[in-house]
Design a protein around this motif. Sequence first.
Motif, PDB file in Angstrom:
ATOM      1  N   ARG A  26      36.231  65.151  31.320  1.00 11.66           N
ATOM      2  CA  ARG A  26      37.596  65.671  31.395  1.00 11.66           C
ATOM      3  C   ARG A  26      38.562  64.747  30.658  1.00 11.66           C
ATOM      4  N   ARG A  27      38.426  63.451  30.890  1.00 14.45           N
ATOM      5  CA  ARG A  27      39.333  62.490  30.244  1.00 14.45           C
ATOM      6  C   ARG A  27      39.115  62.431  28.736  1.00 14.45           C
ATOM      7  N   PHE A  28      37.871  62.583  28.286  1.00 11.32           N
ATOM      8  CA  PHE A  28      37.591  62.608  26.859  1.00 11.32           C
ATOM      9  C   PHE A  28      38.244  63.835  26.216  1.00 11.32           C
ATOM     10  N   ALA A  29      38.145  64.972  26.873  1.00 14.30           N
ATOM     11  CA  ALA A  29      38.776  66.197  26.367  1.00 14.30           C
ATOM     12  C   ALA A  29      40.296  66.038  26.328  1.00 14.30           C
ATOM     13  N   GLU A  30      40.839  65.370  27.324  1.00  6.58           N
ATOM     14  CA  GLU A  30      42.287  65.130  27.388  1.00  6.58           C
ATOM     15  C   GLU A  30      42.760  64.284  26.199  1.00  6.58           C
ATOM     16  N   VAL A  31      42.014  63.248  25.869  1.00  8.92           N
ATOM     17  CA  VAL A  31      42.356  62.396  24.726  1.00  8.92           C
ATOM     18  C   VAL A  31      42.242  63.202  23.433  1.00  8.92           C
ATOM     19  N   ASN A  32      41.173  63.981  23.298  1.00 10.75           N
ATOM     20  CA  ASN A  32      40.959  64.756  22.075  1.00 10.75           C
ATOM     21  C   ASN A  32      41.976  65.871  21.892  1.00 10.75           C
ATOM     22  N   ALA A  33      42.591  66.322  22.973  1.00  6.08           N
ATOM     23  CA  ALA A  33      43.590  67.378  22.893  1.00  6.08           C
ATOM     24  C   ALA A  33      44.952  66.844  22.447  1.00  6.08           C
ATOM     25  N   ASP A  34      45.130  65.537  22.468  1.00  8.63           N
ATOM     26  CA  ASP A  34      46.392  64.893  22.083  1.00  8.63           C
ATOM     27  C   ASP A  34      46.171  64.208  20.731  1.00  8.63           C
ATOM     28  N   PRO A  35      46.725  64.753  19.635  1.00 10.55           N
ATOM     29  CA  PRO A  35      46.459  64.190  18.309  1.00 10.55           C
ATOM     30  C   PRO A  35      46.793  62.703  18.184  1.00 10.55           C
ATOM     31  N   ALA A  36      47.873  62.256  18.796  1.00 13.66           N
ATOM     32  CA  ALA A  36      48.245  60.834  18.706  1.00 13.66           C
ATOM     33  C   ALA A  36      47.234  59.970  19.450  1.00 13.66           C
ATOM     34  N   ALA A  37      46.875  60.381  20.656  1.00 14.05           N
ATOM     35  CA  ALA A  37      45.899  59.626  21.441  1.00 14.05           C
ATOM     36  C   ALA A  37      44.537  59.649  20.757  1.00 14.05           C
ATOM     37  N   GLY A  39      43.869  59.901  17.548  1.00 11.67           N
ATOM     38  CA  GLY A  39      43.904  59.001  16.396  1.00 11.67           C
ATOM     39  C   GLY A  39      43.807  57.546  16.805  1.00 11.67           C
ATOM     40  N   MET A  40      44.559  57.167  17.839  1.00  9.53           N
ATOM     41  CA  MET A  40      44.502  55.782  18.334  1.00  9.53           C
ATOM     42  C   MET A  40      43.106  55.442  18.841  1.00  9.53           C
ATOM     43  N   PHE A  41      42.511  56.381  19.574  1.00  7.03           N
ATOM     44  CA  PHE A  41      41.190  56.136  20.145  1.00  7.03           C
ATOM     45  C   PHE A  41      40.136  56.019  19.049  1.00  7.03           C
ATOM     46  N   ARG A  45      37.792  52.805  18.306  1.00  7.49           N
ATOM     47  CA  ARG A  45      36.331  52.880  18.232  1.00  7.49           C
ATOM     48  C   ARG A  45      35.812  52.316  16.907  1.00  7.49           C
ATOM     49  N   GLN A  46      36.546  52.585  15.818  1.00  7.83           N
ATOM     50  CA  GLN A  46      36.132  52.073  14.516  1.00  7.83           C
ATOM     51  C   GLN A  46      36.193  50.546  14.482  1.00  7.83           C
ATOM     52  N   VAL A  47      37.272  49.974  15.006  1.00  9.44           N
ATOM     53  CA  VAL A  47      37.402  48.511  15.064  1.00  9.44           C
ATOM     54  C   VAL A  47      36.282  47.934  15.915  1.00  9.44           C
ATOM     55  N   GLN A  48      36.021  48.566  17.046  1.00  8.23           N
ATOM     56  CA  GLN A  48      34.971  48.121  17.966  1.00  8.23           C
ATOM     57  C   GLN A  48      33.597  48.161  17.280  1.00  8.23           C
TER      58      GLN A  48
END
Length: 117
Positions: A26-37, A39-41, A45-48
């Motif tokens: 649910r939380r992953f879908a929530e982040v993916n539904a918010d373009p700003a979040a 992009g930040m995520f 992940r890329q830096v990590q």
Amino acid sequence: MSNLYDAAYELERTIRQSAEYNELKRRFAEVNADPAAKGMFENFRQVQMTIQQKQMMGQDISPDEIQQAQKTVALVQQNPKISGLMEAEQRMSMIIAELNKIVLKPLDEIYGSPQQG
């Protein structure tokens, strides 16, 4: 004799039905539904992944890369959707680690402890 693969698939089904897994999903879908979040995520992940790849290859991580990673972590932690996702990831990771200990217990009993003599 029970089939180990059947037991593994049953564990997979149980994980998919767990509250922790569904909260993570649910939380992953929530982040993916918010373009700003999202992009930040993705940037986080890329830096990590870049740092992890360098560590696995034995390469040095520059102070600039460390500083950039720290800034990225601080930024994503300020986003409630991403911080919630990261908390859910951590809970799921802890569960998987505990399950891994249980699954590997028979091997640990054979190899894990030095014999006392």
